[in-house]
Design an enzyme around this catalytic site. Structure first.
Site, PDB file in Angstrom:
ATOM      1  N   HIS A 188       0.810  -1.213   0.000  1.00 33.64           N
ATOM      2  CA  HIS A 188       0.000   0.000   0.000  1.00 33.64           C
ATOM      3  C   HIS A 188       0.846   1.268   0.000  1.00 33.64           C
ATOM      4  O   HIS A 188       0.396   2.314  -0.459  1.00 33.64           O
ATOM      5  CB  HIS A 188      -1.008  -0.030   1.149  1.00 33.64           C
ATOM      6  CG  HIS A 188      -2.154  -0.920   0.816  1.00 33.64           C
ATOM      7  ND1 HIS A 188      -2.191  -2.233   1.186  1.00 33.64           N
ATOM      8  CD2 HIS A 188      -3.255  -0.700   0.071  1.00 33.64           C
ATOM      9  CE1 HIS A 188      -3.288  -2.776   0.702  1.00 33.64           C
ATOM     10  NE2 HIS A 188      -3.955  -1.871   0.036  1.00 33.64           N
ATOM     11  N   GLU A 429     -11.584 -10.134  -5.918  1.00 37.54           N
ATOM     12  CA  GLU A 429     -10.155 -10.154  -5.569  1.00 37.54           C
ATOM     13  C   GLU A 429      -9.761 -11.457  -4.890  1.00 37.54           C
ATOM     14  O   GLU A 429      -8.665 -11.574  -4.349  1.00 37.54           O
ATOM     15  CB  GLU A 429      -9.776  -8.930  -4.720  1.00 37.54           C
ATOM     16  CG  GLU A 429     -10.633  -8.708  -3.506  1.00 37.54           C
ATOM     17  CD  GLU A 429     -10.277  -7.428  -2.748  1.00 37.54           C
ATOM     18  OE1 GLU A 429      -9.214  -6.841  -2.986  1.00 37.54           O
ATOM     19  OE2 GLU A 429     -11.091  -7.037  -1.894  1.00 37.54           O
ATOM     20  N   ASN A 452      -4.548  -6.800  -7.280  1.00 37.16           N
ATOM     21  CA  ASN A 452      -3.443  -6.918  -6.310  1.00 37.16           C
ATOM     22  C   ASN A 452      -3.661  -8.142  -5.427  1.00 37.16           C
ATOM     23  O   ASN A 452      -2.774  -8.967  -5.236  1.00 37.16           O
ATOM     24  CB  ASN A 452      -3.351  -5.666  -5.434  1.00 37.16           C
ATOM     25  CG  ASN A 452      -3.325  -4.398  -6.253  1.00 37.16           C
ATOM     26  OD1 ASN A 452      -2.905  -4.431  -7.398  1.00 37.16           O
ATOM     27  ND2 ASN A 452      -3.779  -3.300  -5.683  1.00 37.16           N
ATOM     28  N   ASP A 453      -4.866  -8.232  -4.869  1.00 37.20           N
ATOM     29  CA  ASP A 453      -5.151  -9.392  -4.034  1.00 37.20           C
ATOM     30  C   ASP A 453      -5.443 -10.631  -4.875  1.00 37.20           C
ATOM     31  O   ASP A 453      -5.061 -11.733  -4.511  1.00 37.20           O
ATOM     32  CB  ASP A 453      -6.329  -9.093  -3.089  1.00 37.20           C
ATOM     33  CG  ASP A 453      -5.847  -8.334  -1.859  1.00 37.20           C
ATOM     34  OD1 ASP A 453      -4.816  -8.738  -1.288  1.00 37.20           O
ATOM     35  OD2 ASP A 453      -6.477  -7.337  -1.478  1.00 37.20           O
ATOM     36  N   ARG A 463       1.755 -10.498  -1.266  1.00 34.40           N
ATOM     37  CA  ARG A 463       2.092  -9.262  -1.978  1.00 34.40           C
ATOM     38  C   ARG A 463       3.081  -8.394  -1.205  1.00 34.40           C
ATOM     39  O   ARG A 463       3.649  -7.452  -1.746  1.00 34.40           O
ATOM     40  CB  ARG A 463       0.817  -8.464  -2.316  1.00 34.40           C
ATOM     41  CG  ARG A 463       0.064  -7.955  -1.109  1.00 34.40           C
ATOM     42  CD  ARG A 463      -1.333  -7.505  -1.468  1.00 34.40           C
ATOM     43  NE  ARG A 463      -1.413  -6.064  -1.748  1.00 34.40           N
ATOM     44  CZ  ARG A 463      -2.557  -5.402  -1.888  1.00 34.40           C
ATOM     45  NH1 ARG A 463      -3.718  -6.051  -1.812  1.00 34.40           N
ATOM     46  NH2 ARG A 463      -2.577  -4.124  -2.113  1.00 34.40           N
ATOM     47  N   CYS A 500      -9.671  -2.316 -10.792  1.00 33.38           N
ATOM     48  CA  CYS A 500      -9.146  -1.208  -9.979  1.00 33.38           C
ATOM     49  C   CYS A 500      -7.809  -1.565  -9.340  1.00 33.38           C
ATOM     50  O   CYS A 500      -7.203  -0.754  -8.656  1.00 33.38           O
ATOM     51  CB  CYS A 500     -10.140  -0.777  -8.913  1.00 33.38           C
ATOM     52  SG  CYS A 500     -10.469  -2.053  -7.692  1.00 33.38           S
TER      53      CYS A 500
END
Ligand code: PEP
Ligand code: MG
Length: 538
Positions: A188, A429, A452-453, A463, A500
């Site tokens: 993040h 996700e 991402n996930d 990650r 996203c």
């Protein structure tokens, strides 16, 4: 000149001075002292410094998140000046002949325990504040505090790693670049750096050495390098590179106002990802067509206690109003895993990424969920709102969410609160959600794929774990097939589908996403114009 290498997470060149950020040391040593007068002076000096910092924090918070939210720093100032608190500390120093750190620590522990034993919930909440001011004092006393609010000018942050709760404290107008020893491209902190449009390096072989503090450096986000004390030749070369990058960015300005449409005429909604109200200006400057992901948890991360319905309402309303009718998709609270918030008091877990997080918290702590949903629906009257829910794995969860949403809406309707039409969607996700996307689609208006996930769970690669970078392939066929399947299933049931996650901005995949039939791409504001150019070439 010293050269260190890292992995770039945002391209660009930054030139400025280094600010070495170290986490404050909380460990306290117990020492007997002989000169009590000197110890008392040391305590008074630390208190004065802490007071100055709290005043600055109050002003900053008032500017960034509003007066009500800033009040917490006013409360901290009052507590720091509290007679009982001060008498207890000076008493331990004078009578027990103990060092100031220990006196502050003991006083903090005793007063926090006293607050925690109180009936009143508000008073119980003050225990965290007492801990907070005591930690601040101790880190000033033992000289381990390097306070981000004390940054005098725009700087290049060098740190071992940054937790999201630390990154949110920085005054964003004072960040030129971030360079960390640890971190990964999908962490993040990296996402935040991209949102802020600043060059950043992670997994850098740099020492987090105090002697770097204040020294001149250049971060080259194209080559993934940082130069400390650059020589003249490098400085000239890098200034030229920076100029070219600025020119390139200026060229992209011609994309402003143009339609995001492919050669065959398909319009792709090009939205932006944000973490807070402060990022909306970047969305508008880059001509974002809407907001595809507002990570609402950053609002919680910025606070020392649960943000009230009113605070959240004002924040959501402000984003919706600023976007002036353009779509704004706000994701409900997604904490847990790397986004830890002390006041939630979440249990320690063996596998936090597979643990109690996101929607799982909201569905089991309904009072937290209710506050957020009430704020969201109240704000819906001020623009075009979509709400999406993170980490979904089943139809049952959506049914429970929708039932709860109806309850909240009914409650608000009874209070005669005006509400707008709100689209409801979910994040895809988890591999589970992608695989059963045909079962989920009939229940929602849209899907937003969180790559991402989705990548981390599909490839079983954490990650956050930089040592697995060599195994991580963001273009892995398994991920792309899950995306394709999700898009097809959304369309089969009349829902729209976007991306996203960070992969949405991967220009090597743009043509493939378009071919798959993607309806929306939501990316960091700084990527908007380049991606529009890329889509128009497809
Ligand atoms: C994602 O997982 O792709 C996503 C957009 O959410 P976050 O990065 O906040 O987990
Ligand atoms: Mg996610």
């Amino acid at each position: 000149m010293i050269v260190r290498e890292g992995k770039s997470v945002f391209k660009g060149v930054a030139i400025g001075n280094i600010f070495v950020y170290k986490k404050a040391e909380k460990a306290v040593t117990k020492e007997t002292i002989s000169d009590t007068a000197a110890e008392l002076t040391r305590f008074e000096a630390a208190k004065e410094k802490a007071m100055g910092q709290l005043k600055m924090l109050y002003e900053k918070a008032k500017r960034d998140v509003g007066e009500e939210e800033a009040m917490i720093f006013d409360v901290h100032q009052m507590l720091l000046d509290d007679l009982d608190y001060n008498e207890s500390i000076t008493g331990i120093i004078e009578n027990d002949k103990m060092n100031a750190e220990y006196a502050v620590f003991m006083t903090g522990e005793q007063m926090a325990a006293m607050f925690l034993a109180m009936e009143d919930e508000y008073m119980r909440g003050r225990a965290a504040d007492i801990h907070d001011i005591s930690d601040r004092l101790i880190s000033i006393l033992n000289g381990t505090q390097v306070s981000p609010e004390a940054m005098p000018e725009p700087v290049i942050i060098v740190a071992e790693d940054l937790a999201p709760s630390e990154t949110v404290q920085f005054d964003k107008s004072k960040l030129l670049a971030i360079v960390t020893q640890k971190g990964s491209a999908n962490s993040h902190t990296a996402i935040l750096a991209r949102t802020m449009n600043i060059p950043s390096l992670v997994t850098t072989d740099i020492e987090v050495d105090q002697s770097y503090h204040g020294r001149c450096a250049i971060v080259d986000g194209f080559a993934g390098q940082i130069y400390i004390d650059p020589d003249e030749v490098t400085m000239v070369k890098m200034k030229e590179k920076k100029k070219k990058a600025d020119e390139q960015r200026a060229l992209l300005q011609e994309m402003k106002g143009k339609e995001t449409v492919t050669q065959s005429g398909k319009h792709i909604h090009l939205y932006s990802n944000i973490g807070g109200i402060g990022d909306v200006d970047a969305v508008l400057e880059n001509d974002g067509e809407g907001i595809g992901l507002f990570r609402s948890e950053f609002l919680y991360l910025e606070c020392d206690n649960y943000p009230s319905e009113e605070v959240q309402f004002e924040a959501y309303k402000s984003v919706l109003s600023k976007m002036n009718g353009k779509k704004v998709i706000i994701r409900t609270l997604d904490i847990g895993a790397d986004k830890q918030i002390d006041y939630f008091e979440l249990p320690k877990e063996e596998n936090p990424a597979l643990g109690y997080r996101a929607i799982r918290i909201c569905l089991t702590r309904k009072e937290v969920f209710r506050t957020q949903l009430r704020a969201l629906f109240r704000a819906s009257a001020y623009g075009t709102l979509g709400i999406m829910f993170p980490m979904i794995i089943s139809v049952k969860e959506i049914e429970e969410i929708k039932q709860f949403v109806e309850e909240v809406k009914l409650e608000l309707a009874r209070e005669n609160v005006e509400m707008g039409e709100v689209e409801l969607g979910i994040m895809i996700e988890t591999p589970a959600a992608a695989v059963i996307s045909d079962l989920l689609a009939p229940h929602v208006d849209f899907f937003s794929i969180g790559t991402n996930d989705l990548s981390q769970y599909t490839l079983a690669i954490d990650r956050q774990n930089q040592s697995l970078d060599n195994f991580f392939d963001p273009h892995h066929e398994a991920i792309l097939r899950l995306i394709q399947m999700t898009i097809e299933n959304a369309h089969k049931y009349g829902a729209w589908c976007g991306i996203c996650g960070e992969l949405g901005a991967d220009m090597e995949l743009t043509a493939r996403f378009v071919q798959m039939g993607i309806d929306e791409l939501s990316v960091s504001p700084g990527y908007t114009l380049e991606l529009r150019k890329r889509i128009r070439e497809c």
